[in-house]
Each structure stands twice: as C-alpha cells, then as structure tokens.
Design a protein around this motif. Structure first.
Motif, PDB file in Angstrom:
ATOM      1  N   THR A  35      11.032  27.170  29.312  1.00 17.35           N
ATOM      2  CA  THR A  35      12.036  26.335  29.380  1.00 17.35           C
ATOM      3  C   THR A  35      13.337  27.050  29.172  1.00 17.35           C
ATOM      4  N   GLY A  36      13.360  27.987  28.099  1.00 16.80           N
ATOM      5  CA  GLY A  36      14.828  28.582  28.064  1.00 16.80           C
ATOM      6  C   GLY A  36      15.128  29.745  28.945  1.00 16.80           C
ATOM      7  N   LEU A  62      18.692  22.229  20.378  1.00 14.60           N
ATOM      8  CA  LEU A  62      19.679  20.998  19.732  1.00 14.60           C
ATOM      9  C   LEU A  62      20.150  20.208  20.591  1.00 14.60           C
ATOM     10  N   VAL A  63      20.839  20.459  21.776  1.00 13.95           N
ATOM     11  CA  VAL A  63      21.468  19.474  22.716  1.00 13.95           C
ATOM     12  C   VAL A  63      20.302  18.727  23.392  1.00 13.95           C
ATOM     13  N   ALA A  64      19.281  19.128  23.264  1.00 12.22           N
ATOM     14  CA  ALA A  64      18.104  18.267  23.812  1.00 12.22           C
ATOM     15  C   ALA A  64      17.999  17.402  22.906  1.00 12.22           C
ATOM     16  N   LEU A 102      28.280  16.753  18.812  1.00  8.72           N
ATOM     17  CA  LEU A 102      27.155  17.110  19.537  1.00  8.72           C
ATOM     18  C   LEU A 102      26.283  16.119  20.352  1.00  8.72           C
ATOM     19  N   GLU A 103      26.248  14.888  20.136  1.00  7.24           N
ATOM     20  CA  GLU A 103      25.766  13.670  20.551  1.00  7.24           C
ATOM     21  C   GLU A 103      26.568  13.668  21.989  1.00  7.24           C
ATOM     22  N   ALA A 104      27.872  13.754  21.960  1.00  4.33           N
ATOM     23  CA  ALA A 104      28.564  13.441  23.454  1.00  4.33           C
ATOM     24  C   ALA A 104      28.191  14.817  24.210  1.00  4.33           C
ATOM     25  N   VAL A 105      28.000  15.951  23.726  1.00  3.66           N
ATOM     26  CA  VAL A 105      27.623  17.153  24.314  1.00  3.66           C
ATOM     27  C   VAL A 105      26.419  16.837  25.201  1.00  3.66           C
ATOM     28  N   ALA A 107      24.656  14.008  25.656  1.00  6.09           N
ATOM     29  CA  ALA A 107      24.905  13.127  26.804  1.00  6.09           C
ATOM     30  C   ALA A 107      25.168  13.481  28.131  1.00  6.09           C
ATOM     31  N   ALA A 108      26.463  14.528  28.018  1.00 13.38           N
ATOM     32  CA  ALA A 108      27.194  14.941  29.249  1.00 13.38           C
ATOM     33  C   ALA A 108      26.046  15.979  29.897  1.00 13.38           C
TER      34      ALA A 108
END
Length: 498
Positions: A35-36, A62-64, A102-105, A107-108
């Motif tokens: 995946t990475g 983290l962002v996932a 982090l949550e907004a990132v 989602a974007a």
C-alpha cells in the motif's frame, strides 16, 4: 545540516529496505507494505531526497485513520538508531496523532480520486518536512528506487530486517534522519494546518506546482495574520434598525412554530384532541357537526418575521496590484500573496464575528482591456481560496469594467445594506472619491506601494471629475517593519469593517 550522500547503489538499497522495516505498525506484512509503495514513489517524484521511508508509511496510516504501534519494540539494530526511533515516536508520531487538523486532512485526502491520493500523500509528507525544517534526506536515483520497490513486498521486508541486523554506514544515515525529524518536530509550532487542508481539498483543480505553492503560501499568510487578531472584537453600534419586509426577502424569514389556537385553519394544523369526537359508526358524528359549523380548533402558525441586518463588503484588486509581486525583507511571502491572505483572513473572521447578519462578500478584479487579465493568476487563486464561501453563496468573484462600476454597485447595494469597499492598490498611495457615493458607503484604501502597507480612510473633499479612486497623494516613508505594518493594518481593517 546537509543531506548525506550515499556511498553506492548497494548501500542506498539497504538504507531503503532497512527504513521500511522500521515502520511503526503491528504485524507489518507484504500487504501493508505494498500500500505504501505508491506513496514512496510519489514522494520521490515530489523531491529528489527521501526522509526515512517509515515516515511515509506511518503518516499514510495515520491519515487513513489507522492507529500506529508507537510502543512496538524497535528491531535489534544500532543503539543510536534505536534511540532515534524512540524519539521519533515521542515527538513526531505522537504530535501528528494529536494534531487538531488531522481529521480534516484525512477527510480531504479521502475525497480525492484514487489516482490522486499518492500525489496527495507526497504533498503531505513534503509539508510535514517543511514545517519541521528537515534537510537530512537521502538523495536517491528515482530509477534505483523504482527498481528496488518493484521487488515483492515480502522480499523487501526480509532484506530490511537483514540489513538492520548486519549494520553498516547506512544505519548512521537513518539515525541522523530520525534525529533531525524529532529535533525539528520539537521546534515546530504545528505539524499540520489549514494550508494542508486547503491544498488537499483543491488538489484536483490545481494546475501545476506553482499554483499549489501559491495556494499554500496564501493560506499560511492568512493563518499568520489571523493569529495576530483577538478572538473577538466588538462591533460598532449602529443608529438604524432593521425593518420587516416581504416574505420573499432573503434577509427575512418566518419564525416558525405555533403561537395560538383558532377556529380557522387547514386539516394538517388540526388540534389532535379534536379527533376524540370521531366515531367508528358510518353515521353522522360530533366531529362532522363541529367541522360543518366551524367549531374545530386549529393551531395558528407564528407569522412574525425574523429580520437580519445586511452587510456587503467588497474587496477591489485593480490590475496595478500586479506590481506587488515582490518580496520584502522580513516577510516570508510576496506582497500580492499576503494581500490574498489578508482577504481570506478577513472573510473567515468577519463570517465568524458577523454570523448573525446577512453577510455578503464581493471580490472585484476591474479590467476593461483586451486579452487576459493582469491578475488572472490571482483571480483563479481567489476562487480556490474562497471556494467554501462561494459554495455557500456568501462570496462572489466579479470582473467589473472599472472602479466606477464597482462604486455604482456599492451605491445600489447601500439602499438596502451597510456597504464597505476596500481597495488594495500597489502603485502609490491613492485617495478615494468619497463624495461620489453616499456617506453610508464605507471606503478604505490599503496602499501596498511600499514594503509597509498603509491604511487610509478617505475624508470629504472636492468631487473628482470622474467617479472612482484617485491616485494623487505622494507616499510617505514607512514608519515600522513590514510585517508589523501588515498585522497592524489587518487589526485596523477588522475593527473598521465590524
């Protein structure tokens, strides 16, 4: 600290494999590693140097929305590298996991098309490295990296664990990279911010790296200016009050709810207790009698109006603002970029402070010439910066013919709203034809002809021969440092527009 140079392709390959083996993930397997791989290739396309490869994998997880195993034992390897990885856990991953953005990132990034997500991850890695001031990346040949990463993921992991056990100069380079990450994260005020969210939300629409960097810088300037403003400012008292008008008025709407009971109404507003008069027999019952005689009770809806005050704020960016594409000492961004950041900062703050009003913003780029607008790039950037408010219908991007058309529109709007016009000019200090429009229209000028911006509110004087903005006042010497002048002008503007 410069980026260390690899000794050869073999050491570079072992550095890459060992770095992958240090990813802070439980049960790191071939699937997680595969995946990475696209993220790593996109990161290398973004920059000729790579940070420790595990950072790309850890940030991606983290962002996932997946938790990292920061307490996971570090593989048996160089003591300095083990200590550096522990510092990386504490000062980088822990900070990232606690970042409010982090949550907004996440989602974007999730809203991006799948084909763009590796590019979005590469941008995110580059931004984190930029915020930490990281310069200890390893220069790598993209062809070599692609050849290594094309191997089966299981083989990459096995090679990485073997390299960590056997040791070599490349482990010192990995340790140096982890130490630089931890040291930079300790000094950085934040690892994620609005700039990352804005850019990821608009990544699909950005045309090239130059526009992306301009968007990042404008958002950074808006953040920096916003931090200098107080959380709340008191609005000026107004002498005139709102008046109710027709229901089709956008600024007036019914209060809703029921205010009383009467004998007139529709069946959907019938008082439910009236149903007790209905009987099961098909013969005439008391409900029918009360209906015929008009004695049934109905709820009456409240018909009063809630009225909001109207505000219209117009930002005028004339073609001469192209002269502000210069960078001044003591300011991180060009004047034109800071000007766009100022517009974004004021739209954000005024939307928050004046949220109970019928508030509208207009960003005007006057142009009556032929060919492309001199500020076509800034106009496109404004559309991206203000996309959220444009979608709500509170911001318009306009292209009037000249200043006279801007003021004519302001005069028409002033019949039903309080109107303020702010012109950002970069040729030399200008005065505004205040007599050409009604006194209820507020006129402001931000002079950007020098390193230190100066705010001017025009006074009454002779009526100019042509309605518009007059440029006839000589500039004066700057009295303060450029950035302090920007923050002072922002605060004064915010107070004046409330």
């Amino acid at each position: 600290m410069g980026a260390p140079e690899p000794r050869g392709s073999h050491d570079t390959e072992r550095w890459l494999c060992a770095g992958l083996g240090l990813a802070r993930q439980e049960r790191l397997d071939a699937e997680a590693l595969s995946t990475g791989v696209p993220w790593l290739l996109a990161t290398l396309a973004e920059s000729p140097t790579l940070p420790p490869p595990a950072l790309v994998l850890d940030l991606g997880r983290l962002v996932a929305g997946q938790a990292l195993a920061s307490s996971l034992p570090v593989p048996d390897t160089l003591p300095r590298l083990r200590a550096a990885v522990r510092a990386y856990d504490d000062h980088v991953l822990a900070r990232l996991a606690a970042e409010p953005h982090l949550e907004a990132v996440s989602a974007a990034l999730a809203r991006l098309p799948p084909a763009l997500r590796p590019r979005g991850m590469a941008f995110l890695v580059a931004r984190v490295l930029s915020r930490t001031g990281f310069t200890a990346g390893l220069g790598m040949n993209p062809a070599l990296a692609r050849r290594v990463l094309e191997k089966p993921p299981g083989e990459l992991l096995q090679s990485g664990y073997t390299a960590l056990r056997e040791g070599g100069p490349f482990l010192e380079q990995l340790a140096q990279g982890y130490e630089a990450l931890a040291s930079g994260a300790r000094r950085a005020p934040a690892l994620l911010g609005d700039a990352e969210v804005f850019t990821l939300e608009n990544l699909e629409h950005l045309q090239g790296k130059a526009q992306r960097m301009a968007l990042e810088q404008a958002v950074e300037a808006a953040e920096a200016l916003s931090r200098t403003l107080p959380p709340r400012l008191r609005a000026r008292a107004v002498s005139s009050g709102p008046a109710p008008s027709a229901l089709d008025d956008e600024a007036a709407f019914p209060q809703g709810g029921f205010s009383s009971v009467s004998n007139v109404g529709s069946l959907e507003n019938l008082v439910t207790s009236e149903l007790v008069y209905m009987e099961d027999e098909p013969t005439l019952d008391l409900f029918d009698v009360r209906y015929v005689e008009g004695e049934l009770l109905y709820y009456t809806r409240d018909e009063s109006l809630a009225v909001r005050r109207r505000r219209v704020i117009t930002f005028v960016l004339p073609p001469s603002l192209a002269e502000a594409r210069v960078k001044d000492s003591g300011v991180k961004w060009q004047r034109a970029v800071v000007a766009l950041g100022l517009v974004l900062c004021l739209v954000r703050r005024l939307s928050l402070w004046l949220g109970d009003l019928d508030l509208r913003f207009q960003v005007a780029f006057p142009w009556d010439g032929t060919g492309p607008h001199p500020l076509e790039a800034e106009r496109g950037l404004s559309e991206l910066l203000l996309r959220e408010w444009r979608a709500r219908g509170t911001v318009e991007i306009l292209t009037p013919r000249d200043d006279a058309e801007v003021l004519a529109r302001a005069e028409a709007d002033s019949k039903r709203a309080r109107v303020d016009v702010l012109r950002l000019d970069a040729v030399r200090q200008a005065t505004l034809g205040a007599e050409a429009v009604p006194s209820r229209v507020g006129l402001h000028l931000l002079d950007l002809s020098g390193p230190s911006p100066r705010l001017q509110v025009p006074r009454a004087g002779a009526v100019p021969p042509e309605r518009g903005f007059r440029e006839d006042a000589p500039p004066g010497p700057p009295s303060e440092a450029p950035w302090e002048a920007w923050t002072g002008a922002t605060l004064e503007l915010a107070r004046g527009l409330l």
